[in-house]
Design an enzyme around this catalytic site. Sequence first.
Site, PDB file in Angstrom:
ATOM      1  N   ALA A  43      -3.948   7.825  -4.885  1.00 23.25           N
ATOM      2  CA  ALA A  43      -2.454   7.228  -5.180  1.00 23.25           C
ATOM      3  C   ALA A  43      -2.670   5.831  -5.616  1.00 23.25           C
ATOM      4  CB  ALA A  43      -1.551   7.334  -3.896  1.00 23.25           C
ATOM      5  N   GLY A  95       0.774  -1.250  -0.128  1.00 20.07           N
ATOM      6  CA  GLY A  95      -0.061  -0.190   0.203  1.00 20.07           C
ATOM      7  C   GLY A  95       0.931   1.207  -0.119  1.00 20.07           C
ATOM      8  N   ASN A  96      -0.043   2.361   0.246  1.00 19.67           N
ATOM      9  CA  ASN A  96       0.976   3.644   0.301  1.00 19.67           C
ATOM     10  C   ASN A  96       0.398   4.538   1.168  1.00 19.67           C
ATOM     11  OD1 ASN A  96      -1.135   5.529  -1.080  1.00 19.67           O
ATOM     12  ND2 ASN A  96      -1.047   3.875  -2.403  1.00 19.67           N
ATOM     13  N   ARG A  97       0.836   5.730   1.437  1.00 23.26           N
ATOM     14  CA  ARG A  97       0.643   6.397   2.718  1.00 23.26           C
ATOM     15  C   ARG A  97      -0.339   7.586   2.320  1.00 23.26           C
ATOM     16  NH1 ARG A  97       4.452   6.576   6.636  1.00 23.26           N
ATOM     17  NH2 ARG A  97       6.509   5.696   6.229  1.00 23.26           N
ATOM     18  N   SER A  98      -1.237   7.424   1.379  1.00 23.41           N
ATOM     19  CA  SER A  98      -2.042   8.455   1.123  1.00 23.41           C
ATOM     20  C   SER A  98      -3.198   8.470   2.147  1.00 23.41           C
ATOM     21  CB  SER A  98      -2.756   8.254  -0.397  1.00 23.41           C
ATOM     22  OG  SER A  98      -3.786   9.193  -0.630  1.00 23.41           O
TER      23      SER A  98
END
Length: 218
Positions: free
Chosen positions: A86, A19-22
């Site tokens: 994102a 995943g990502n930090r959005s």
Amino acid sequence: VVVSAGGTREPLDPVRFLGNRSSGKQGYALARTAAARGARVTLLAANAALPDPAGVDVVPVGTAVELREAVLRAAADADAVVMAAAVADFRPATYAGGKIKKQDGQEPAPIALVRNPDILAEVSGSRARSGQVVVGFAAETDDVLANGRTKLKRKGCDLLVVNEVGERKTFGAEENEAVILGADGSETSVAHGPKEALAETVWDLVAERLGRTDPSLH
Ligand code: CTP
């Protein structure tokens, strides 16, 4: 209008994902401000832990592939599509139906990845309606404007909101600053401030491009 928000999660097994930090805050601000201007809003929410904005049709999605399907469906009758989410560029090549276990004394196997579809490029390249305005976001760490211009061309969108990212900048923050590049060569700077202020400027530029004199977005 259609807004995507948050960050996609690409599952490895039933308990793990890439995943990502959005946080989704910028996308939610875009949805809220559009609704306040009178637009009918579909918000495609990828894993954002935020309350549903009032008066907005919220569609939860998980992965990039799910987001693509939801975007293409919603874009069919939209005046504008804003890709604030994102999106993971890659996903694990295989999904393990059972939890991946560590093996005593063995190093882990590498994770093979495959490309995800580029939703922004696809929506930009095959507009569901003539005159539909497509907006992308870019997070850059170096040569922000030059990279932004190149990305705007490559994606084929009308507007690209370019954020400079770094420590304490953008991800999860309440405030944002950006330059919005237009395919027509325009460059609009948005000073550091609430994500709502950036959202309002995006809708101003979208409404300009929709070429209306008294549209709901004004
Ligand atoms: N995006 C998308 N589909 C993808 C990846 C990104 O629609 N598979 C959209 C995002 O929603 C965002 C924009 O494209 O609006 C910018 O994405 P970014 O990841 O910065 O672009 P890339 O082409 O992946 O460039 P980079 O080489 O910087 O990773």
